[in-house]
Design a protein around this motif. Structure first.
Motif, PDB file in Angstrom:
ATOM      1  N   LYS A  95     -13.699  -2.587   1.609  1.00  0.00           N
ATOM      2  CA  LYS A  95     -12.785  -1.799   2.434  1.00  0.00           C
ATOM      3  C   LYS A  95     -11.512  -2.570   2.737  1.00  0.00           C
ATOM      4  O   LYS A  95     -10.404  -2.032   2.579  1.00  0.00           O
ATOM      5  CB  LYS A  95     -13.485  -1.387   3.730  1.00  0.00           C
ATOM      6  CG  LYS A  95     -12.674  -0.439   4.593  1.00  0.00           C
ATOM      7  CD  LYS A  95     -13.488   0.064   5.766  1.00  0.00           C
ATOM      8  CE  LYS A  95     -12.699   1.079   6.589  1.00  0.00           C
ATOM      9  NZ  LYS A  95     -13.499   1.628   7.711  1.00  0.00           N
ATOM     10  N   SER A  96     -11.632  -3.818   3.144  1.00  0.00           N
ATOM     11  CA  SER A  96     -10.438  -4.612   3.441  1.00  0.00           C
ATOM     12  C   SER A  96      -9.626  -4.859   2.175  1.00  0.00           C
ATOM     13  O   SER A  96      -8.391  -4.870   2.203  1.00  0.00           O
ATOM     14  CB  SER A  96     -10.839  -5.939   4.090  1.00  0.00           C
ATOM     15  OG  SER A  96     -11.664  -6.706   3.212  1.00  0.00           O
ATOM     16  N   TRP A  97     -10.312  -5.054   1.050  1.00  0.00           N
ATOM     17  CA  TRP A  97      -9.622  -5.287  -0.217  1.00  0.00           C
ATOM     18  C   TRP A  97      -8.809  -4.067  -0.625  1.00  0.00           C
ATOM     19  O   TRP A  97      -7.655  -4.178  -1.036  1.00  0.00           O
ATOM     20  CB  TRP A  97     -10.645  -5.648  -1.290  1.00  0.00           C
ATOM     21  CG  TRP A  97     -10.076  -5.744  -2.668  1.00  0.00           C
ATOM     22  CD1 TRP A  97      -9.240  -6.702  -3.139  1.00  0.00           C
ATOM     23  CD2 TRP A  97     -10.288  -4.831  -3.755  1.00  0.00           C
ATOM     24  NE1 TRP A  97      -8.920  -6.462  -4.458  1.00  0.00           N
ATOM     25  CE2 TRP A  97      -9.558  -5.316  -4.859  1.00  0.00           C
ATOM     26  CE3 TRP A  97     -11.052  -3.674  -3.901  1.00  0.00           C
ATOM     27  CZ2 TRP A  97      -9.559  -4.661  -6.084  1.00  0.00           C
ATOM     28  CZ3 TRP A  97     -11.039  -3.022  -5.121  1.00  0.00           C
ATOM     29  CH2 TRP A  97     -10.307  -3.511  -6.203  1.00  0.00           C
ATOM     30  N   LEU A  98      -9.407  -2.872  -0.496  1.00  0.00           N
ATOM     31  CA  LEU A  98      -8.703  -1.641  -0.865  1.00  0.00           C
ATOM     32  C   LEU A  98      -7.514  -1.398   0.054  1.00  0.00           C
ATOM     33  O   LEU A  98      -6.451  -0.942  -0.399  1.00  0.00           O
ATOM     34  CB  LEU A  98      -9.662  -0.456  -0.823  1.00  0.00           C
ATOM     35  CG  LEU A  98     -10.696  -0.388  -1.951  1.00  0.00           C
ATOM     36  CD1 LEU A  98     -11.685   0.742  -1.711  1.00  0.00           C
ATOM     37  CD2 LEU A  98     -10.007  -0.204  -3.295  1.00  0.00           C
ATOM     38  N   LYS A  99      -7.671  -1.690   1.340  1.00  0.00           N
ATOM     39  CA  LYS A  99      -6.551  -1.534   2.269  1.00  0.00           C
ATOM     40  C   LYS A  99      -5.382  -2.421   1.867  1.00  0.00           C
ATOM     41  O   LYS A  99      -4.222  -1.996   1.890  1.00  0.00           O
ATOM     42  CB  LYS A  99      -7.004  -1.861   3.691  1.00  0.00           C
ATOM     43  CG  LYS A  99      -7.768  -0.735   4.376  1.00  0.00           C
ATOM     44  CD  LYS A  99      -8.066  -1.096   5.824  1.00  0.00           C
ATOM     45  CE  LYS A  99      -8.726   0.077   6.532  1.00  0.00           C
ATOM     46  NZ  LYS A  99      -9.036  -0.237   7.959  1.00  0.00           N
ATOM     47  N   VAL A 124      -3.569  -1.074  -1.511  1.00  0.00           N
ATOM     48  CA  VAL A 124      -2.640   0.065  -1.434  1.00  0.00           C
ATOM     49  C   VAL A 124      -1.351  -0.288  -0.701  1.00  0.00           C
ATOM     50  O   VAL A 124      -0.382   0.471  -0.769  1.00  0.00           O
ATOM     51  CB  VAL A 124      -3.312   1.274  -0.754  1.00  0.00           C
ATOM     52  CG1 VAL A 124      -4.501   1.753  -1.557  1.00  0.00           C
ATOM     53  CG2 VAL A 124      -3.749   0.936   0.670  1.00  0.00           C
ATOM     54  N   ASP A 125      -1.329  -1.444  -0.011  1.00  0.00           N
ATOM     55  CA  ASP A 125      -0.132  -1.833   0.752  1.00  0.00           C
ATOM     56  C   ASP A 125       0.727  -2.877   0.037  1.00  0.00           C
ATOM     57  O   ASP A 125       1.682  -3.386   0.623  1.00  0.00           O
ATOM     58  CB  ASP A 125      -0.540  -2.379   2.126  1.00  0.00           C
ATOM     59  CG  ASP A 125      -1.119  -1.303   3.028  1.00  0.00           C
ATOM     60  OD1 ASP A 125      -0.771  -0.128   2.823  1.00  0.00           O
ATOM     61  OD2 ASP A 125      -1.932  -1.640   3.906  1.00  0.00           O
ATOM     62  N   ILE A 126       0.399  -3.206  -1.216  1.00  0.00           N
ATOM     63  CA  ILE A 126       1.202  -4.185  -1.957  1.00  0.00           C
ATOM     64  C   ILE A 126       2.620  -3.645  -2.140  1.00  0.00           C
ATOM     65  O   ILE A 126       2.801  -2.528  -2.634  1.00  0.00           O
ATOM     66  CB  ILE A 126       0.566  -4.486  -3.324  1.00  0.00           C
ATOM     67  CG1 ILE A 126      -0.801  -5.154  -3.138  1.00  0.00           C
ATOM     68  CG2 ILE A 126       1.473  -5.385  -4.157  1.00  0.00           C
ATOM     69  CD1 ILE A 126      -1.526  -5.420  -4.432  1.00  0.00           C
ATOM     70  N   PRO A 127       3.667  -4.378  -1.749  1.00  0.00           N
ATOM     71  CA  PRO A 127       5.032  -3.826  -1.742  1.00  0.00           C
ATOM     72  C   PRO A 127       5.608  -3.525  -3.122  1.00  0.00           C
ATOM     73  O   PRO A 127       6.409  -2.618  -3.265  1.00  0.00           O
ATOM     74  CB  PRO A 127       5.852  -4.915  -1.029  1.00  0.00           C
ATOM     75  CG  PRO A 127       5.051  -6.172  -1.210  1.00  0.00           C
ATOM     76  CD  PRO A 127       3.614  -5.748  -1.211  1.00  0.00           C
ATOM     77  N   PHE A 128       5.210  -4.294  -4.144  1.00  0.00           N
ATOM     78  CA  PHE A 128       5.835  -4.125  -5.462  1.00  0.00           C
ATOM     79  C   PHE A 128       5.190  -3.028  -6.290  1.00  0.00           C
ATOM     80  O   PHE A 128       5.813  -2.495  -7.206  1.00  0.00           O
ATOM     81  CB  PHE A 128       5.760  -5.430  -6.261  1.00  0.00           C
ATOM     82  CG  PHE A 128       6.159  -6.642  -5.494  1.00  0.00           C
ATOM     83  CD1 PHE A 128       7.455  -6.790  -5.034  1.00  0.00           C
ATOM     84  CD2 PHE A 128       5.234  -7.636  -5.213  1.00  0.00           C
ATOM     85  CE1 PHE A 128       7.826  -7.908  -4.319  1.00  0.00           C
ATOM     86  CE2 PHE A 128       5.593  -8.764  -4.500  1.00  0.00           C
ATOM     87  CZ  PHE A 128       6.893  -8.901  -4.044  1.00  0.00           C
ATOM     88  N   TYR A 129       3.940  -2.699  -6.011  1.00  0.00           N
ATOM     89  CA  TYR A 129       3.168  -1.846  -6.903  1.00  0.00           C
ATOM     90  C   TYR A 129       2.693  -0.572  -6.211  1.00  0.00           C
ATOM     91  O   TYR A 129       2.443  -0.546  -5.007  1.00  0.00           O
ATOM     92  CB  TYR A 129       1.949  -2.599  -7.448  1.00  0.00           C
ATOM     93  CG  TYR A 129       2.287  -3.945  -8.038  1.00  0.00           C
ATOM     94  CD1 TYR A 129       3.274  -4.072  -9.003  1.00  0.00           C
ATOM     95  CD2 TYR A 129       1.616  -5.092  -7.615  1.00  0.00           C
ATOM     96  CE1 TYR A 129       3.589  -5.306  -9.546  1.00  0.00           C
ATOM     97  CE2 TYR A 129       1.915  -6.334  -8.148  1.00  0.00           C
ATOM     98  CZ  TYR A 129       2.909  -6.441  -9.111  1.00  0.00           C
ATOM     99  OH  TYR A 129       3.219  -7.664  -9.641  1.00  0.00           O
TER     100      TYR A 129
END
Length: 387
Positions: free
Chosen positions: A112-116, A119-124
């Motif tokens: 869950k923390s990994w998926l959060k 999805v918040d990576i700024p470049f991708y």
């Protein structure tokens, strides 16, 4: 009440539109492994021939990374060369390996923390094309706990027609041993459940549910696995989610109350009934004895590019055959057959038509287009407007 867990995950990573991508942040196989947190395992991934228009695929321990051709990484904005990005697929065993590997360096790691964070990576830009959710009714030999599900009772309800499902189709498959099927997402062969399996829905649809005796399947698949001797009962209910529905399931997974929300959604998708038409107690207990909640799926906007792609595909691949049939029947009879017999359009087709009309500011061309967002049935027929 069982805990719903992810048993398959397919993720696509692209460059975020409008974001500045420095050369060292441009997507590559190495950078994708870095995003996943698998950089140290790069030497172990084996390159193979790509599938589904991808150039290469790399695989290790149930994790597959599909690499696009350079000119398809971002695309040129057309339907024919839309940006594909990198696709990462993790099977059930791949997810378990992934969690174990990450926890060696981070004891607090969770999916869950990994998926959060993903999805918040700024470049991708990250999207989810498929996610499988499994619920297991599992009982050990040494415990006094009673199973919630009995496959015989489930079959009795199905045979008597005492069930409600949002799926339009249902079938029962009997296999004496596990079968091998080529998986369309990874290109690898994988076993299908043995014994009797109940399927609700179509494999091509966005929701596809199966219920089967997991313990029997595992014993046939792994006869030398001693850990299975500790189990007396194992029934699995598993659903494949794809497309826009997969996106909504991921949002649900990342929200609070995941367990309760998902089980309420499952109870809405499928219910087994008693003779009075009420949900049987064992299925309510399996789903947590709560009220069904329908999952609302937000559909993405369909634009002119989808219509143009369908137009080009038709004339490039079917043009000659269609012309031959039209000349044989005559134009009027050919159009009449299309309108009243052959052309039964689904939601996707109505959406493409509406997107095309909206973008081009066209009228309805003499046809009645029903409201896409609240059609009376899943499958509608194009009819000529009354003059």
């Amino acid at each position: 009440m069982p805990v719903p867990v992810i048993d398959w995950l397919s993720v696509t990573v692209k460059h975020r539109e409008g974001a500045y991508i420095a050369p060292f942040n441009r997507l590559s196989f190495q950078n994708v492994l870095g995003v996943l947190g698998l950089w140290d395992l790069q030497p172990y991934f084996v390159p193979m021939k790509g599938i589904h228009r991808y150039q290469l695929r790399y695989s290790y321990q149930g994790i597959t990374v599909n690499e696009p051709y350079e000119d398809r990484l971002d695309g040129d904005g057309t339907q024919e060369k839309s940006g594909m990005g990198y696709n990462i697929t993790m099977s059930g065993s791949g997810l378990r390996f992934f969690e174990d590997f990450r926890r060696r360096t981070d004891s607090g790691f969770t999916l869950k923390s990994w998926l959060k964070n993903l999805v918040d990576i700024p470049f991708y830009e990250v999207s989810f094309s498929r996610i499988d959710i499994a619920l297991d009714d599992l009982t050990e030999v040494v415990t006094d706990k009673k199973p919630l599900l009995d496959f015989g009772k489930i079959m009795s309800c199905v045979q008597a027609g005492r069930f409600k499902s949002r799926a339009k189709s249902m079938c029962v498959v009997q296999r004496d041993s596990y079968a091998i099927r080529k998986d369309s997402d990874t290109g690898f062969c994988k076993p299908e459940p043995s014994g009797k399996t109940l399927y609700f829905g179509s494999r091509k649809s966005e929701k596809y549910t199966r219920i089967y005796d997991k313990l029997t399947e595992q014993k046939l698949k792994n006869p030398n696995d001693n850990t299975l001797k500790d189990l007396s009962h194992w029934i699995r209910c598993e659903t494949e989610y794809k497309g826009d529905t997969a996106q909504e399931i991921v949002k649900m997974y990342l929200s609070d109350g995941w367990k309760e929300k998902y089980c309420a959604h499952l109870l809405d998708m499928l219910r087994f009934l008693d003779k009075q038409g009420n949900t049987v107690f064992w299925w309510k207990h399996f789903c947590g004895d709560r009220e069904p909640v329908h999952l609302r799926v937000k559909r993405k906007h369909v634009d002119t590019g989808d219509f143009i792609h369908m137009h080009n595909t038709f004339f490039h691949q079917m043009g000659r055959n269609s012309l031959t049939v039209m000349l044989g029947l005559g134009v009027d009879e050919f159009v009449n057959r299309l309108l009243h017999e052959e052309a039964r359009l689904k939601k996707r087709h109505w959406s493409i038509l509406q997107g095309y009309y909206h973008d081009q500011q066209l009228d309805k061309r003499g046809f009645v287009i029903p409201d896409f967002y609240s059609p009376p049935t899943e499958q509608l027929t194009l009819t000529a407007a009354q003059s």
